[in-house]
Design a protein around this motif. Structure first.
Motif, PDB file in Angstrom:
ATOM      1  N   VAL A  21       0.908  -1.212  -0.207  1.00  0.00           N
ATOM      2  CA  VAL A  21      -0.067  -0.152  -0.407  1.00  0.00           C
ATOM      3  C   VAL A  21       0.742   1.121  -0.575  1.00  0.00           C
ATOM      4  O   VAL A  21       0.363   2.455  -0.800  1.00  0.00           O
ATOM      5  CB  VAL A  21      -0.845  -0.082   1.224  1.00  0.00           C
ATOM      6  CG1 VAL A  21      -1.692   1.337   1.690  1.00  0.00           C
ATOM      7  CG2 VAL A  21      -1.746  -1.187   0.992  1.00  0.00           C
ATOM      8  N   ARG A 265      -5.109  -6.228   2.747  1.00  0.00           N
ATOM      9  CA  ARG A 265      -4.604  -4.799   1.872  1.00  0.00           C
ATOM     10  C   ARG A 265      -5.885  -3.902   1.646  1.00  0.00           C
ATOM     11  O   ARG A 265      -5.519  -2.712   1.965  1.00  0.00           O
ATOM     12  CB  ARG A 265      -3.500  -4.451   0.407  1.00  0.00           C
ATOM     13  CG  ARG A 265      -2.587  -5.504   0.552  1.00  0.00           C
ATOM     14  CD  ARG A 265      -1.867  -5.564  -0.670  1.00  0.00           C
ATOM     15  NE  ARG A 265      -2.965  -6.843  -1.745  1.00  0.00           N
ATOM     16  CZ  ARG A 265      -2.022  -6.920  -2.755  1.00  0.00           C
ATOM     17  NH1 ARG A 265      -1.452  -6.278  -3.899  1.00  0.00           N
ATOM     18  NH2 ARG A 265      -2.977  -7.781  -3.477  1.00  0.00           N
ATOM     19  N   GLN A 269      -5.582  -0.373   3.554  1.00  0.00           N
ATOM     20  CA  GLN A 269      -5.638   1.076   2.801  1.00  0.00           C
ATOM     21  C   GLN A 269      -6.238   2.052   3.631  1.00  0.00           C
ATOM     22  O   GLN A 269      -6.076   2.816   4.036  1.00  0.00           O
ATOM     23  CB  GLN A 269      -5.932   1.006   1.746  1.00  0.00           C
ATOM     24  CG  GLN A 269      -5.624   1.889   1.187  1.00  0.00           C
ATOM     25  CD  GLN A 269      -5.822   1.968  -0.906  1.00  0.00           C
ATOM     26  OE1 GLN A 269      -5.027   0.737  -1.260  1.00  0.00           O
ATOM     27  NE2 GLN A 269      -6.724   2.362  -1.272  1.00  0.00           N
ATOM     28  N   THR A 273      -5.922   5.512   5.004  1.00  0.00           N
ATOM     29  CA  THR A 273      -5.912   6.583   4.410  1.00  0.00           C
ATOM     30  C   THR A 273      -7.418   7.018   4.903  1.00  0.00           C
ATOM     31  O   THR A 273      -7.604   8.184   4.149  1.00  0.00           O
ATOM     32  CB  THR A 273      -6.539   6.176   2.660  1.00  0.00           C
ATOM     33  OG1 THR A 273      -7.571   5.501   2.764  1.00  0.00           O
ATOM     34  CG2 THR A 273      -5.370   5.429   2.216  1.00  0.00           C
ATOM     35  N   SER A 280      -6.622   1.023  -5.235  1.00  0.00           N
ATOM     36  CA  SER A 280      -6.129   0.267  -4.609  1.00  0.00           C
ATOM     37  C   SER A 280      -5.674  -0.686  -5.217  1.00  0.00           C
ATOM     38  O   SER A 280      -6.132  -1.080  -6.303  1.00  0.00           O
ATOM     39  CB  SER A 280      -7.532  -0.577  -3.191  1.00  0.00           C
ATOM     40  OG  SER A 280      -7.189  -2.394  -3.421  1.00  0.00           O
TER      41      SER A 280
END
Length: 382
Positions: A21, A265, A269, A273, A280
């Motif tokens: 990421v 992930r 992420q 974020t 992604s």
């Protein structure tokens, strides 16, 4: 939104996916830590150019210093070094993906340093939930969940302006490799059998926890602390496909769930974020490809580790810390072939029940309880 991170546990499954990421979005990786995997962390140092790296193993730290002496990175070791990474001034977010109780102290110190916490380390909240959540409130620090289930609940709760509107939360569980089997059928399963998870690629300890369903019990305790929900309002449902990562039921009986392919992930992420959503590295979910999704009640008689955790959080105090410490030790013994699969739940339960009754506890109390639970398991097995 995160700009610079300190990644604790960078060579494990969550750690390497976190770096995927970071690579995609260009985040600065200021600190890395690992236990002893020098080869992998050397590659990470050369790619991400962190300023500080901790190896928990002192011999590994000395080896790494020699390997990367051509760089400017500072190498530290042990718990003191891990805490140095957790409070590093150049990082705004600490992503804690270490496995085990070792994650608790750096989380507490990172909160004191007012870092945003992206938390993948279950043991932090299981063993020290009261200490961690109170300290986070005092310091105005956000704890953003990285576990797929808790991230799903967190995301689903964005659909409500008030927590009071939430009726209950639903934790989904894959059921692990032994779904459908009865206790008697698991008496002689091996570690190799237990490590064959149907959906997720995880480290050995977490994969065994999935096989015993201890992981779901630990996540039950985590959910209690993260979302401040009564125990009776947290429900566990087995969902074999691992597509519905968890859900929230609101007072009007509408349910909001978060779905996606089984890839860590996505929650990693989102923790980095939040509140933004960016492109992604994960594949898009196709419901048509799956065709159907299935749901079942857990088998509490076979997978008694869930009951251990439910009783531990109901008793409160230091009981969850004892359950967690015992589990870490019993999983090691199972992986080493020294106990049977069904022994794990028995040992965890007995150690949990032996925890001292103490509602107001300190970090030292947690550490002492953890050590005592581990010793109980080792002495019982002897």
């Amino acid at each position: 939104m995160t700009k610079n991170i300190s990644l604790l546990g960078s060579t494990g499954s969550i750690g390497t996916q976190s770096l995927d990421v970071c690579r995609m979005h260009g985040y600065g990786v200021k600190c890395l830590s690992a236990n002893s995997r020098v080869d992998i962390i050397e590659e990470q140092i050369r790619e991400f150019k962190p300023e500080l790296v901790c190896m928990m193993n002192e011999k590994a730290a000395q080896d790494l210093k020699v390997r990367v002496k051509d760089t400017d990175v500072k190498i530290v070791c042990g718990m003191e070094g891990l805490i140095e990474c957790a409070v590093y001034e150049g990082a705004d977010t600490v992503l804690n993906s270490v496995v085990g109780m070792v994650g608790l102290q750096p989380t507490l110190e990172a909160i004191k340093a007012k870092k945003t916490i992206a938390l993948a380390n279950k043991e932090t909240l299981v063993a020290g939930g009261h200490l961690v959540t109170e300290l986070a409130k005092e310091n105005g620090v956000d704890i953003l969940p990285v576990d797929s289930e808790h991230s799903a609940i967190f995301q689903a709760m964005q659909g409500s302006p008030r927590k009071e509107a939430v009726k209950k939360i639903i934790l989904t569980a894959s059921g692990g490799p032994f779904f459908g089997r009865k206790k008697e059928e698991l008496e002689n399963v091996t570690a190799a059998d237990a490590l064959k998870h149907p959906n997720w690629d995880m480290g050995a300890k977490i994969t065994i926890d999935s096989a015993t369903m201890m992981n779901k019990g630990l996540e039950f305790i985590e959910a209690k602390w993260l979302f401040d929900m009564p125990n009776e309002d947290i429900e566990i449902v087995v969902h074999r496909e691992s597509v519905v990562h968890s859900a929230v039921v609101y007072r009007d009986n509408s349910m909001i769930a978060q779905l996606g392919v089984p890839d860590m992930r996505i929650p990693i992420q989102y923790a980095l974020t939040y509140p933004e959503r960016l492109e992604s590295p994960v594949a898009e979910l196709s419901l048509a490809d799956y065709g159907k999704l299935t749901f079942f009640e857990p088998d509490y008689d076979t997978f008694k580790c869930i009951n251990v955790c439910k009783e531990a959080i109901a008793l409160g105090g230091l009981h969850p810390a004892a359950a967690n410490g015992a589990n870490e030790e019993s999983v090691k013994l199972f992986l080493d072939g020294k106990i049977k699969f069904n022994d794990i739940a028995y040992l965890n339960y007995e150690a949990m029940k032996n925890a001292p009754e103490k509602k107001d506890f300190t970090l030292q109390d947690v550490l002492d309880t953890d050590k005592a639970a581990r010793n109980y398991v080792l002495e019982t097995v002897k």
